[in-house]
Structures are given as C-alpha cells and as structure tokens.
Design a protein around this motif. Structure first.
Motif, mmCIF file in Angstrom:
data_model
loop_
_atom_site.group_PDB
_atom_site.id
_atom_site.type_symbol
_atom_site.label_atom_id
_atom_site.label_comp_id
_atom_site.label_asym_id
_atom_site.label_seq_id
_atom_site.Cartn_x
_atom_site.Cartn_y
_atom_site.Cartn_z
ATOM 1 N N LYS A 35 0.845 -1.188 0.000
ATOM 2 C CA LYS A 35 0.000 0.000 0.000
ATOM 3 C C LYS A 35 0.886 1.246 0.000
ATOM 4 C CE LYS A 35 -3.609 -2.535 0.059
ATOM 5 N NZ LYS A 35 -4.378 -2.701 -1.184
ATOM 6 N N LYS A 36 0.658 2.105 -0.973
ATOM 7 C CA LYS A 36 1.541 3.261 -1.174
ATOM 8 C C LYS A 36 1.389 4.289 -0.051
ATOM 9 C CE LYS A 36 -1.839 5.714 -4.069
ATOM 10 N NZ LYS A 36 -2.115 6.263 -5.410
ATOM 11 N N GLY A 37 2.437 5.121 0.071
ATOM 12 C CA GLY A 37 2.417 6.211 1.042
ATOM 13 C C GLY A 37 2.199 7.548 0.353
ATOM 14 N N ARG A 38 1.735 8.514 1.105
ATOM 15 C CA ARG A 38 1.511 9.862 0.581
ATOM 16 C C ARG A 38 1.926 10.879 1.635
ATOM 17 N NH1 ARG A 38 -4.528 11.409 -0.172
ATOM 18 N NH2 ARG A 38 -4.275 11.809 2.060
ATOM 19 N N VAL A 39 2.686 11.900 1.224
ATOM 20 C CA VAL A 39 3.145 12.946 2.132
ATOM 21 C C VAL A 39 2.224 14.154 2.020
ATOM 22 C CG1 VAL A 39 5.044 14.490 2.731
ATOM 23 C CG2 VAL A 39 5.527 12.158 1.969
ATOM 24 N N ASP A 40 1.749 14.643 3.161
ATOM 25 C CA ASP A 40 0.958 15.877 3.215
ATOM 26 C C ASP A 40 1.787 16.943 3.918
ATOM 27 O OD1 ASP A 40 -1.170 14.607 1.998
ATOM 28 O OD2 ASP A 40 -2.057 13.978 3.900
ATOM 29 N N PHE A 41 1.852 18.142 3.298
ATOM 30 C CA PHE A 41 2.596 19.259 3.875
ATOM 31 C C PHE A 41 1.660 20.218 4.606
ATOM 32 C CE2 PHE A 41 5.885 18.851 0.253
ATOM 33 C CZ PHE A 41 6.629 17.960 1.001
ATOM 34 N N GLN A 42 2.230 20.974 5.540
ATOM 35 C CA GLN A 42 1.529 22.112 6.134
ATOM 36 C C GLN A 42 2.567 23.174 6.494
ATOM 37 O OE1 GLN A 42 -0.429 20.573 9.596
ATOM 38 N NE2 GLN A 42 1.382 20.696 10.892
ATOM 39 N N ASP A 43 2.097 24.442 6.507
ATOM 40 C CA ASP A 43 3.051 25.515 6.810
ATOM 41 C C ASP A 43 3.404 25.509 8.283
ATOM 42 O OD1 ASP A 43 0.537 26.317 7.640
ATOM 43 O OD2 ASP A 43 0.948 28.449 7.330
ATOM 44 N N MET A 44 4.631 26.025 8.556
ATOM 45 C CA MET A 44 5.080 26.120 9.942
ATOM 46 C C MET A 44 4.515 27.384 10.583
ATOM 47 S SD MET A 44 9.041 24.900 9.507
ATOM 48 C CE MET A 44 9.369 25.002 11.258
ATOM 49 N N ILE A 45 4.816 27.578 11.840
ATOM 50 C CA ILE A 45 4.339 28.747 12.554
ATOM 51 C C ILE A 45 4.836 30.026 11.877
ATOM 52 C CG2 ILE A 45 6.303 28.800 14.123
ATOM 53 C CD1 ILE A 45 4.313 29.684 16.323
ATOM 54 N N SER A 46 4.022 31.058 11.886
ATOM 55 C CA SER A 46 4.370 32.331 11.263
ATOM 56 C C SER A 46 4.766 33.360 12.330
ATOM 57 C CB SER A 46 3.189 32.888 10.449
ATOM 58 O OG SER A 46 2.873 32.013 9.376
ATOM 59 N N GLN A 47 5.745 34.202 11.969
ATOM 60 C CA GLN A 47 6.172 35.296 12.858
ATOM 61 C C GLN A 47 5.316 36.515 12.573
ATOM 62 O OE1 GLN A 47 10.275 36.330 12.599
ATOM 63 N NE2 GLN A 47 10.118 38.028 14.053
ATOM 64 N N GLN A 48 4.708 37.060 13.625
ATOM 65 C CA GLN A 48 3.803 38.201 13.449
ATOM 66 C C GLN A 48 4.587 39.502 13.590
ATOM 67 O OE1 GLN A 48 0.458 39.340 16.300
ATOM 68 N NE2 GLN A 48 -0.656 38.244 14.674
ATOM 69 N N LEU A 49 4.531 40.320 12.527
ATOM 70 C CA LEU A 49 5.191 41.623 12.566
ATOM 71 C C LEU A 49 4.294 42.660 13.218
ATOM 72 C CD1 LEU A 49 6.811 41.653 9.016
ATOM 73 C CD2 LEU A 49 7.767 40.844 11.171
ATOM 74 N N SER A 50 3.007 42.542 12.982
ATOM 75 C CA SER A 50 2.044 43.415 13.664
ATOM 76 C C SER A 50 0.711 42.717 13.689
ATOM 77 C CB SER A 50 1.920 44.786 12.965
ATOM 78 O OG SER A 50 1.397 44.628 11.656
ATOM 79 N N GLY A 51 -0.063 42.981 14.726
ATOM 80 C CA GLY A 51 -1.332 42.306 14.858
ATOM 81 C C GLY A 51 -2.446 42.972 14.092
ATOM 82 N N ALA A 52 -3.596 42.347 14.109
ATOM 83 C CA ALA A 52 -4.773 42.904 13.446
ATOM 84 C C ALA A 52 -5.378 44.005 14.307
ATOM 85 C CB ALA A 52 -5.785 41.786 13.201
ATOM 86 N N ALA A 53 -6.055 44.937 13.644
ATOM 87 C CA ALA A 53 -6.732 46.029 14.345
ATOM 88 C C ALA A 53 -8.184 46.059 13.918
ATOM 89 C CB ALA A 53 -6.058 47.365 14.047
ATOM 90 N N ALA A 54 -9.056 46.247 14.870
ATOM 91 C CA ALA A 54 -10.481 46.282 14.565
ATOM 92 C C ALA A 54 -10.870 47.631 13.971
ATOM 93 C CB ALA A 54 -11.280 46.028 15.841
ATOM 94 N N PRO A 55 -11.925 47.673 13.200
ATOM 95 C CA PRO A 55 -12.379 48.969 12.646
ATOM 96 C C PRO A 55 -12.808 49.927 13.770
ATOM 97 C CG PRO A 55 -13.423 47.103 11.549
ATOM 98 C CD PRO A 55 -12.727 46.556 12.753
ATOM 99 N N THR A 56 -12.622 51.213 13.517
ATOM 100 C CA THR A 56 -13.107 52.261 14.431
ATOM 101 C C THR A 56 -14.074 53.149 13.669
ATOM 102 O OG1 THR A 56 -11.338 53.825 13.881
ATOM 103 C CG2 THR A 56 -10.882 52.212 15.632
ATOM 104 N N THR A 57 -14.561 54.160 14.363
ATOM 105 C CA THR A 57 -15.488 55.079 13.691
ATOM 106 C C THR A 57 -14.766 55.941 12.667
ATOM 107 O OG1 THR A 57 -15.147 56.662 15.497
ATOM 108 C CG2 THR A 57 -17.053 55.186 15.669
ATOM 109 N N GLU A 58 -13.433 56.073 12.830
ATOM 110 C CA GLU A 58 -12.688 56.917 11.899
ATOM 111 C C GLU A 58 -12.074 56.125 10.747
ATOM 112 O OE1 GLU A 58 -12.111 56.943 15.178
ATOM 113 O OE2 GLU A 58 -13.057 58.859 15.729
ATOM 114 N N VAL A 59 -11.511 54.935 11.052
ATOM 115 C CA VAL A 59 -10.823 54.142 10.014
ATOM 116 C C VAL A 59 -11.303 52.697 10.063
ATOM 117 C CG1 VAL A 59 -8.751 55.612 10.017
ATOM 118 C CG2 VAL A 59 -8.909 53.650 11.586
ATOM 119 N N GLY A 60 -10.984 52.000 8.960
ATOM 120 C CA GLY A 60 -11.346 50.584 8.899
ATOM 121 C C GLY A 60 -10.337 49.698 9.608
ATOM 122 N N GLY A 61 -10.614 48.423 9.629
ATOM 123 C CA GLY A 61 -9.757 47.457 10.293
ATOM 124 C C GLY A 61 -8.470 47.215 9.520
#
Length: 463
Positions: A35-61
């Motif tokens: 029975k044959k084998g199959r390799v599945d890949f996945q990405d490694m952990i990512s380094q965050q340069l800056s986080g996400a920001a939620a939208p405000t009344t003045e600007v978007g997210g």
C-alpha cells in the motif's frame, strides 16, 4: 533575510522526505499487497510583525502582518485503496477483495498483512514462506458426524495434513427417489422370463461396511396383483451371496423380518404408506425410513457366536411429497438412488479454499471434508497501523484493536484463492509527483541561493 534561508532549508528537507516516500512507492511497484504512502505538507508557525486592528469610527480594520517560517510534514499516510488482482493458479495464494487483513503469528506476537502468498511447511502448517509466520484461523472439529468450524473461538494455527487418512465409514443412510411406472404389467404366475423382466424394476446402489468393503444393494419392485396402487419391494445386499448376508428389512427393527415390504401409493401417485413383513404400517406423514440389516462377511463374531450385522436406513422419501421421493406416475420407471453416506478409506490428496476462507480437503475416496477456515482482521483506523517490514503491520495506539472474524462480516472483504493482490502504486501519478517534488526542491534551493546573493550585497556595502 535569514528567515528566507531557513524557509528554503525546510522546503528542501521536507521535499526530500516526499521524494523518499515516492522512491519507496516506486521500489515496491511489484510488491504483493503493498500500500503506497503519501506525504501531506503544512506551513510552519508564522512570525507576526504586527497584529490585526479592529475597525473604528474613523478608520477601517487592519489585517495582521505575518511572515511564514517554512514548511513541515503534516502526515505520511498509508493509502489502503484496492490493488488489482492477479491470477496465479497456486492454491495457497489468496487475495482479499475489499477491507481486511490476514492474521499472522510469531509466538504470541500478532502481525497483519494483505499479502496472501502463503504455503505449507513440512508439518502441513499454513505459513508465510519468507518469514515462517503462521496464518491464523479456526480448525474444524467433528460434531455428530459433521465438521463444524467454531468462528467464535480464538484463532489458532491452520494445519492441512496432506496425505493423512480418512477412515472408512459404514453406510448409514440410502435415499431413493425413483419413479415406478403406473402402467407396468403385473407378473402373472408362470410368466416367461421376458414377461418377468417387463414387470419388475431393479434399483442398484453401492454401499460400504465398517471395513470399507463395497457391497451391492439391490431393491426389486413388482406390482401386487389385484391392487391398483401397491408394489412389493424386495431388498438384497450382495444377491449372489444372499444366503450368507441374510438381508432383513422392517419399520424400526429388522428382528424376525424377511427382506420384503409393501409400498402403497395414493391416487395422486405419491407415497401413502409402507407396510413391513410384520404388518407394521408407517405414520400418515413424515419420512419413510426402513431399517435394513445384513451380515458383514469376514467379521468377528460376538460372545454368543453371532456374526456382525450392519444396519442402515433405506429412505423412500416423504409421504405426500413429489420431490426426492419414490413416486408412481404413468411415466417410464427411473433408477435413482440419489445418495448414500458410506465410503472406503482414503487419503487427503489436495485441498481448496473458497471466497469465505473455508479450507476443504479432497480425499482419494471421493469425500470432501472441511478442514478449517481462515480468519480476517479489520481496524477502526487502518491508516493508524505501523509497518513492521515483510509486508506486515502491527497495531498502534491510534489504529484500534483488531476486530477478528469471518470474511464478509462486519466490513471485511471476501477472499479469492489462486490469486494475489498487486501493489496499488500508480506509476503515472508517482512520476508526476516526482516532477513536482523535484521542482519544489529546486525552487527552495533557488530561495537559498537568492538569499545568499542578497547577503553578499549587504556585506559589500562596507567597501
């Protein structure tokens, strides 16, 4: 910049792993049950340069800024798709069509395989010849004269004793299913030999005594004068030696009887009753069993000096039935004794295996006897099995325990003797994967080369 170097390294390393699996698949393209084998890949952990920001009344997210650190192997899966079946003609080769595994034993250690290229060792044990692992199943045992396989029991080694004896068995039952022509003439007193031949019908059947000696059973039927639906039956075992065999027949007993009986038919041509020489009459329903006995030649006498007499049942069929029963229709008389259960001594010549895994021995005396049955195992997660080499697997913490039972039950497939399951490796897809793996490896190498060139540019700024 250094991140790109290590991302490229991870890409090269893991594409090499994928190439290793592809190479193993191609190497085993002709391995039975692989029975044959199959390799599945996945990405490694990512380094965050800056986080996400939620939208405000003045600007978007604002979305997060992340840099990936490369690739890793998510899983190396074993693909249990069905392989093609190849006919070999070897009686010990067995292929599985569907899910399931054969069970092999090394002492108390269990292994599981899809490779059914089995054989016999010198003790007659069914084994995997390359490793000597013993195939597991259930041996048949005799219960009331029948070979029974207890599949609820714990599987054990399967032994096929080629050349072993099958002892002789005395005939215990003879079944008749002839037709007696309604228009057969009655034999008149003083009739000529030709008229006698026209008015009687003989049925002959070979039977056997305890030693396996063959005897000839003859049942002679003639019309009873003055009655429309009665026939007289006369039974002889070895008619040429009738004075010694002293054949006797009766309902339930042969003591004090002679060798004659009367058969009565109804107006539909079916059995109505039988009357023996003592005047005993059969019941109004059920089978008609006439006890028949004869003296066995050259047997030891009992304490009283009486010779050995063998008794068997002469089965005329079921009252009122038209199937496998003596009948009386205005059609040509037929000679048909459809079965007798005795035989002489024989030896196990060969054996055969059916799609349910039943091993049947074929003996030189013409008998077939169930020897055993091959067991199968299935798993809740067969992909969780660990490979143990020699085309075998063993249980793991994530495979679940083996569910052992018969083929065709609880999701288990069927067996095909004289065939083997081929590898399920598809060279077309393997070569395609080989190309994409090579391209991935080369691309990651280019990432490292380009990052190195950029580092050289940085170093040259000092000059």
């Amino acid at each position: 910049m250094m991140r790109s170097l290590y991302s490229g390294v991870s890409g090269m390393q893991n594409h090499q792993t994928r190439m290793d699996v592809i190479g193993n698949n191609v190497a085993n393209v002709n391995t039975n049950g692989f029975k044959k084998g199959r390799v599945d890949f996945q990405d490694m952990i990512s380094q965050q340069l800056s986080g996400a920001a939620a939208p405000t009344t003045e600007v978007g997210g604002v979305n997060p800024k992340e840099v990936g650190l490369g690739v890793q192997v998510a899983a190396i899966n074993t693909i249990f798709t069905q392989g093609n079946l190849q006919t070999t003609g070897v009686q010990t080769d067995i292929a599985i069509q569907g899910n399931g595994f054969f069970i092999l034993k090394n002492g108390e250690e269990s292994f599981y395989t899809r490779d059914g290229s089995f054989g016999l060792d010198k003790a007659g044990t069914l084994v995997e010849p390359a490793s000597g692992l013993r195939v597991q199943g259930w041996m048949a045992r005799e219960v009331n004269g029948e070979q029974i396989v207890q599949t609820a029991a714990t599987p054990t080694d399967l032994i096929i004793p080629v050349g072993s004896k099958d002892p002789a068995k005395a005939t215990q039952n003879v079944k008749l299913a002839c037709n007696l022509n309604k228009n057969t003439p009655v034999i008149e007193e003083g009739a000529s030999p030709a008229d006698i031949a026209k008015g009687e019908w003989n049925i002959e059947q070979k039977i056997y005594d305890n030693f396996g000696n063959e005897h000839l059973l003859t049942v002679r039927f003639t019309r009873v004068p003055g009655t429309p639906n009665q026939w007289r039956g006369e039974v002889q075992v070895d008619a040429e030696n009738a004075e010694y065999t002293q054949t006797r027949i009766g309902l339930g007993t042969t003591d004090g009887m002679n060798n004659e009986f009367i058969v009565n038919f109804d107006n539909h041509g079916t059995l109505r009753s039988v009357t023996d020489a003592a005047g005993n009459v059969t019941n109004e329903d059920g089978q008609i069993l006439l006890a028949t006995s004869f003296t066995v030649p050259e047997a030891n006498v009992d304490e009283d000096g009486n010779p050995l007499r063998q008794t068997f049942n002469l089965n005329l069929g079921t009252i009122g039935s038209q199937i496998d029963t003596v009948t009386q229709y205005a059609s040509q008389s037929s000679t048909k004794a459809i079965s007798q259960d005795g035989y002489t001594m024989g030896y196990l010549d060969t054996f055969k295996i059916d799609q349910s895994g039943v091993i049947t021995g074929v003996y030189s005396n013409g008998t077939n006897r169930t020897i055993g049955k091959i067991a199968m195992a299935s798993f809740t997660n067969q992909g969780g099995l660990e490979k143990a080499g020699n085309n075998t697997y063993v249980e793991s913490n994530n495979s679940g325990q083996a569910n052992i039972g018969e083929s065709g039950i609880a999701g288990k497939g069927s067996m095909l003797a004289g065939a083997l399951e081929m590898s399920n490796v598809d060279l077309t897809s393997e070569f395609t994967d080989m190309i994409t793996t090579q391209r991935g490896f080369q691309s990651n190498a280019k990432t490292i080369q380009t990052s190195d060139t950029m580092l050289e540019t940085v170093l040259s700024l000092k000059r």
